[in-house]
Every structure is written in C-alpha cells, then in structure tokens.
Design a protein around this motif. Structure first.
Motif, PDB file in Angstrom:
ATOM      1  N   TYR A  71      18.965  83.356   7.300  1.00 57.57           N
ATOM      2  CA  TYR A  71      18.593  84.602   7.974  1.00 57.57           C
ATOM      3  C   TYR A  71      19.102  84.666   9.420  1.00 57.57           C
ATOM      4  N   ASP A  75      19.876  88.102  11.827  1.00 60.42           N
ATOM      5  CA  ASP A  75      18.897  88.230  12.918  1.00 60.42           C
ATOM      6  C   ASP A  75      19.589  88.265  14.277  1.00 60.42           C
ATOM      7  N   GLU A  78      21.490  91.582  14.669  1.00 62.48           N
ATOM      8  CA  GLU A  78      20.652  92.765  14.837  1.00 62.48           C
ATOM      9  C   GLU A  78      19.699  92.694  16.033  1.00 62.48           C
ATOM     10  N   CYS A  82      17.740  84.454  16.468  1.00 62.11           N
ATOM     11  CA  CYS A  82      17.201  84.181  15.133  1.00 62.11           C
ATOM     12  C   CYS A  82      15.673  84.244  15.202  1.00 62.11           C
ATOM     13  N   TYR A  83      15.024  84.129  14.075  1.00 62.65           N
ATOM     14  CA  TYR A  83      13.568  84.285  13.990  1.00 62.65           C
ATOM     15  C   TYR A  83      12.815  83.379  14.968  1.00 62.65           C
ATOM     16  N   GLU A 104      10.299  88.881  10.198  1.00 58.61           N
ATOM     17  CA  GLU A 104      10.573  87.869   9.180  1.00 58.61           C
ATOM     18  C   GLU A 104      11.382  88.477   8.047  1.00 58.61           C
ATOM     19  N   ARG A 105      12.483  87.844   7.687  1.00 56.05           N
ATOM     20  CA  ARG A 105      13.326  88.299   6.576  1.00 56.05           C
ATOM     21  C   ARG A 105      13.072  87.499   5.302  1.00 56.05           C
ATOM     22  N   ARG A 106      12.450  86.340   5.435  1.00 58.78           N
ATOM     23  CA  ARG A 106      12.239  85.517   4.244  1.00 58.78           C
ATOM     24  C   ARG A 106      11.295  86.260   3.296  1.00 58.78           C
ATOM     25  N   TYR A 151      25.528  84.913   4.345  1.00 60.46           N
ATOM     26  CA  TYR A 151      25.716  86.157   5.092  1.00 60.46           C
ATOM     27  C   TYR A 151      27.168  86.275   5.550  1.00 60.46           C
TER      28      TYR A 151
END
Length: 174
Positions: A71, A75, A78, A82-83, A104-106, A151
């Motif tokens: 992710y 992240d 955008e 990252c998270y 969170e994308r998970r 990705y």
C-alpha cells in the motif's frame, strides 16, 4: 541466523527509499520508533511486517504488509506518506507539505483476521484457499507470484496494469 540490528533496518529502509525516490520521515524520534518496530517485528515473525499494523505471524497472510508494504506506493503518491509515515515524498520531507492522516487501504477482512487470534484455525483454512497467480510485467519481463500485481514494477516502474497472468499447463488441462 544473523542478528538484526537497528542499523541494518535503517540502511535497508534508506536504500529502498532512495530506489523509489522517497525519503524517510524527517522526525528523528518518530523515525526511530518506526525502525524499532520493524526490527521487533522481524525478530518476532522472521519478516519485517509494517510497524503500524498488527501482523498475524503467518507469512502468506501478511505478505501484503511486509515493509515496504503493498500500500506504500499509492499512499505516498496520493497522501505524501505511507500509512505509518515511514516513507514520505520530497515535499513532505522538506516541510513544504504538512502530513495529513492516511486512510487504511488494507482490506477489513485481513485486518480483522489479524486481530482475531481465536480464529487461527479458520485463518489457516482461508489462507489455503488463496490462489496466488504467476504474473509478469509486459514491459520488462519481471515475474512475480502473488494474489495481485504490485502497484509498480520494482524493476522498470511500470504500473500494475502492465502485469499479465502467466497461464500454466494445469490451467488448460484441468
């Protein structure tokens, strides 16, 4: 087995950041805590799972959260980080852009299973049902075996849309 040191963890993260044009978090105390979390997770599980997420301890299940996680790239692109904010864009590192919370994308089902230790038997069954695919990058030929394409290709930086599944002989014969 080689003893994992904090310096090894730092060097690995710095090298990965340089490779992808990212930077490590500019806050020294915060960065130190993230690196310590990576080290602790690698000692605990045998792989450096994200310090910001709860790992299940099962490599196949946690593959998407091994740092740098799947992710990270979307992240950072955008949101600037990252998270867990270990990796940041240049504008964030230089203080030109302030960090905002990263959602969170998970997938929720992966998160909830990691928290539900009592469901270990069910988790093992679900993990065995996951069918990773053999895929290749149509641009450079890089081959990967996983549930979804990365990705970006780690070799040529092509987007995930450039990956195609490699059909094996058993796919055609049943």
């Amino acid at each position: 087995m080689t003893k994992i040191t904090l310096e090894m963890v730092r060097q690995r993260a710095e090298a990965d950041a340089r490779t992808y044009g990212y930077y490590l978090n500019p806050d020294p105390k915060f960065l130190q805590s993230l690196l310590e979390g990576l080290k602790r997770n690698e000692e605990r599980y045998g792989y450096p799972s994200c310090p910001c997420r709860l790992a299940s301890g099962k490599f196949e299940f946690d593959r998407d959260i091994i740092c740098p996680c799947d992710y990270r790239d979307p992240d950072v692109t955008e949101f600037g980080a990252c998270y867990c904010a270990l990796y940041v864009r240049k504008d964030v590192h230089e203080g030109k852009t302030e960090l905002e919370p990263v959602p969170e994308r998970r997938p929720m089902e992966k998160q909830s299973k990691a928290y539900n230790v009592a469901a270990a038997k069910e988790e093992a069954k679900a993990t065995s049902e996951v069918k990773p695919k053999l895929m290749y990058c149509k641009q450079c030929g890089y081959v990967v075996f996983r549930d979804d394409p990365p990705y970006t290709c780690p070799i040529c930086k092509a987007k995930k849309e450039m990956f195609a599944e490699i059909k094996t002989r058993t796919d055609f014969t049943g």
